[in-house]
Design an enzyme around this catalytic site. Structure first.
Site, PDB file in Angstrom:
ATOM      1  N   ARG A   1       3.536  -5.077  24.866  1.00 39.82           N
ATOM      2  CA  ARG A   1       2.983  -3.853  24.286  1.00 39.82           C
ATOM      3  C   ARG A   1       1.732  -4.160  23.456  1.00 39.82           C
ATOM      4  O   ARG A   1       1.522  -5.295  23.016  1.00 39.82           O
ATOM      5  CB  ARG A   1       4.008  -3.160  23.382  1.00 39.82           C
ATOM      6  CG  ARG A   1       5.271  -2.715  24.089  1.00 39.82           C
ATOM      7  CD  ARG A   1       6.217  -2.038  23.106  1.00 39.82           C
ATOM      8  NE  ARG A   1       7.479  -1.674  23.741  1.00 39.82           N
ATOM      9  CZ  ARG A   1       8.521  -2.476  23.885  1.00 39.82           C
ATOM     10  NH1 ARG A   1       8.442  -3.726  23.423  1.00 39.82           N
ATOM     11  NH2 ARG A   1       9.631  -2.072  24.476  1.00 39.82           N
TER      12      ARG A   1
ATOM     13  N   LYS B   1       8.838  -3.392  18.397  1.00 39.02           N
ATOM     14  CA  LYS B   1       9.573  -2.148  18.614  1.00 39.02           C
ATOM     15  C   LYS B   1      11.071  -2.359  18.730  1.00 39.02           C
ATOM     16  O   LYS B   1      11.857  -1.619  18.120  1.00 39.02           O
ATOM     17  CB  LYS B   1       9.055  -1.452  19.881  1.00 39.02           C
ATOM     18  CG  LYS B   1       9.739  -0.125  20.162  1.00 39.02           C
ATOM     19  CD  LYS B   1       9.148   0.543  21.392  1.00 39.02           C
ATOM     20  CE  LYS B   1       9.846   1.877  21.657  1.00 39.02           C
ATOM     21  NZ  LYS B   1       9.286   2.584  22.834  1.00 39.02           N
TER      22      LYS B   1
ATOM     23  N   HIS C   1      -1.863   1.111  26.965  1.00 39.70           N
ATOM     24  CA  HIS C   1      -0.426   0.865  27.175  1.00 39.70           C
ATOM     25  C   HIS C   1      -0.068   0.775  28.655  1.00 39.70           C
ATOM     26  O   HIS C   1       0.924   0.124  29.012  1.00 39.70           O
ATOM     27  CB  HIS C   1       0.388   1.990  26.521  1.00 39.70           C
ATOM     28  CG  HIS C   1       1.871   1.780  26.605  1.00 39.70           C
ATOM     29  ND1 HIS C   1       2.522   0.774  25.920  1.00 39.70           N
ATOM     30  CD2 HIS C   1       2.825   2.430  27.313  1.00 39.70           C
ATOM     31  CE1 HIS C   1       3.811   0.818  26.193  1.00 39.70           C
ATOM     32  NE2 HIS C   1       4.028   1.809  27.032  1.00 39.70           N
TER      33      HIS C   1
ATOM     34  N   ARG D   1       0.733  -2.535  30.549  1.00 45.18           N
ATOM     35  CA  ARG D   1       2.105  -3.076  30.552  1.00 45.18           C
ATOM     36  C   ARG D   1       2.839  -2.667  31.828  1.00 45.18           C
ATOM     37  O   ARG D   1       3.506  -3.483  32.453  1.00 45.18           O
ATOM     38  CB  ARG D   1       2.843  -2.575  29.308  1.00 45.18           C
ATOM     39  CG  ARG D   1       4.316  -3.007  29.204  1.00 45.18           C
ATOM     40  CD  ARG D   1       4.814  -2.676  27.805  1.00 45.18           C
ATOM     41  NE  ARG D   1       6.242  -2.652  27.671  1.00 45.18           N
ATOM     42  CZ  ARG D   1       7.023  -3.708  27.462  1.00 45.18           C
ATOM     43  NH1 ARG D   1       6.482  -4.910  27.411  1.00 45.18           N
ATOM     44  NH2 ARG D   1       8.321  -3.574  27.300  1.00 45.18           N
TER      45      ARG D   1
ATOM     46  N   HIS E   1      13.638  -5.677  28.012  1.00 45.72           N
ATOM     47  CA  HIS E   1      14.537  -4.529  28.107  1.00 45.72           C
ATOM     48  C   HIS E   1      15.983  -4.976  28.287  1.00 45.72           C
ATOM     49  O   HIS E   1      16.260  -5.929  29.008  1.00 45.72           O
ATOM     50  CB  HIS E   1      14.148  -3.647  29.301  1.00 45.72           C
ATOM     51  CG  HIS E   1      12.863  -2.910  29.094  1.00 45.72           C
ATOM     52  ND1 HIS E   1      12.116  -2.404  30.139  1.00 45.72           N
ATOM     53  CD2 HIS E   1      12.185  -2.593  27.963  1.00 45.72           C
ATOM     54  CE1 HIS E   1      11.038  -1.808  29.658  1.00 45.72           C
ATOM     55  NE2 HIS E   1      11.060  -1.907  28.348  1.00 45.72           N
TER      56      HIS E   1
ATOM     57  N   TYR F   1       9.029   1.948  33.766  1.00 46.61           N
ATOM     58  CA  TYR F   1       7.740   1.257  33.771  1.00 46.61           C
ATOM     59  C   TYR F   1       7.306   0.891  35.191  1.00 46.61           C
ATOM     60  O   TYR F   1       6.117   0.873  35.512  1.00 46.61           O
ATOM     61  CB  TYR F   1       7.815  -0.014  32.920  1.00 46.61           C
ATOM     62  CG  TYR F   1       7.645   0.231  31.452  1.00 46.61           C
ATOM     63  CD1 TYR F   1       6.390   0.182  30.856  1.00 46.61           C
ATOM     64  CD2 TYR F   1       8.738   0.511  30.638  1.00 46.61           C
ATOM     65  CE1 TYR F   1       6.226   0.401  29.493  1.00 46.61           C
ATOM     66  CE2 TYR F   1       8.586   0.742  29.277  1.00 46.61           C
ATOM     67  CZ  TYR F   1       7.328   0.683  28.711  1.00 46.61           C
ATOM     68  OH  TYR F   1       7.167   0.912  27.366  1.00 46.61           O
TER      69      TYR F   1
END
Length: 359
Positions: free
Chosen positions: A213, A236, A314, A317, A339, A348
């Protein structure tokens, strides 16, 4: 003396007809004050009185003795939010997540704070969410619904309410508008970045080869490199990764160690990406907006035509994930993203295009 008010059993409660003045008046049962309605028709007077009585019953209903003994009448949403924040702290979420959630809870508090927690209805929740749905901000509506649902879910667990009033509301359908970034477009934007300070182009390369990120790219330091690996603790989620410097995204020709070596030639501080030590950044760290605005500038330099919702920094990514999936598989992409669930990785990796199924 004037003629006494005429009593009419067919009139709604609190409404009287003043025969002497040939007008109607309504008495507020809360403070006892009388409000003249003037010389209006009986029909209008009755309609206004019924509406006023309903408002009083909803907002100023006398509290039952049992409720007073239990104290449930005084337990407001504001009281519960104080308790909910304690519960939230136990989840050990990332600092940035706490910051975002604090703003969301403040919005909930402004709207529901003074209301008794157990009195909040599904209709109240629906009206609260409508402020975003009506403006087409379905993502925000969905987010606030999710947060509010969790607030009430915990209240049910602790016995503060019997049911979750958010559950019956319909989750808004969220349409993804942001255009995906394809590799050809990335290269065009990267070429546009050549007209900008060299650190920005390196930021794009670093984001693509690591798949991280914007926040994590900006925080990468040379001291995070140990035993031929780049150690990253995602801001995050708190996920911890140790990426080998030998990591190579073959389709782009980028190798992590090579990108880092180029960063050493440009950076004059411990951060891999840095415009240098300056007045507003004594440690040389970069403001995240510089990456966002820099990408917009490079995108404009590229000369490419995008939709009304062009890709942002972004989206690099997502592009990295899709490219790594082709070369190393979905499981590798999920680990690189940090993740825990395949469902999040799938979002994604979704190219958002119509794709044909090969038979």
């Amino acid at each position: 003396m004037g003629r006494p008010d005429k009593y009419d059993a067919n009139l709604p409660k609190n409404l009287t007809y003043r025969k002497g003045r040939k007008s109607y008046a309504w008495r507020n049962p809360v403070d006892g004050k009388e409000i003249s309605l003037g010389k209006i028709s009986r029909r209008d007077a009755v309609a206004q009185a019924i509406e006023a009585n309903h408002y009083i019953e909803k907002n100023f209903t006398p509290i039952a003795l049992l409720e007073q003994l239990k104290g449930t009448n005084e337990y407001t949403m504001a009281n519960w939010l104080d308790r909910y924040e304690v519960i939230l702290q136990r989840r050990k979420l990332a600092a940035n997540t706490y910051k975002v959630r604090a703003g969301q809870l403040a919005t909930i508090g402004e709207h529901f704070g003074a209301l008794v927690l157990s009195s909040i209805t599904t209709r109240d929740v629906a009206e609260f969410l409508e402020r975003w749905t009506a403006c087409g901000k379905t993502t925000m509506a969905g987010t606030m619904r999710s947060v509010l649902s969790d607030v009430f879910r915990e209240a049910v667990v602790e016995g503060r309410v019997d049911a979750n009033p958010v559950t019956p509301t319909r989750a808004p359908k969220i349409e993804v508008l942001r255009e995906r970034l394809e590799y050809e477009s990335f290269m065009a934007v990267r070429a546009g970045a050549e007209r900008m300070p060299s650190w920005f182009g390196l930021a794009m390369d670093l984001a693509l080869v690591t798949g991280q990120r914007r926040e994590d790219v900006a925080r990468m330091r040379f001291t995070d490199i140990k035993d031929d690996r780049l150690y990253i603790e995602q801001q995050k989620t708190g996920a911890c990764l140790a990426i080998p410097l030998s990591l190579t995204l073959k389709a782009s020709g980028l190798r992590l160690s090579t990108v880092i070596d180029r960063c050493r030639l440009v950076s004059r501080c411990d951060f891999l990406i840095s415009p240098g030590i300056r007045k507003n950044s004594e440690d040389g760290s970069i403001n995240l907006d510089s990456l966002t605005k820099g990408f917009v500038k490079a995108r404009n330099f590229s000369g490419l035509e995008f939709t009304d919702n062009p890709p942002s920094f972004h989206e690099i990514r997502s592009l990295a994930g899709r490219m790594y999936e082709v070369e190393f598989g979905k499981e590798f992409a999920q680990k690189l993203f940090g993740h825990k669930s395949e469902k999040m990785t799938a979002k994604y990796l979704d190219s958002r295009k119509k794709e044909f199924v090969m038979i």
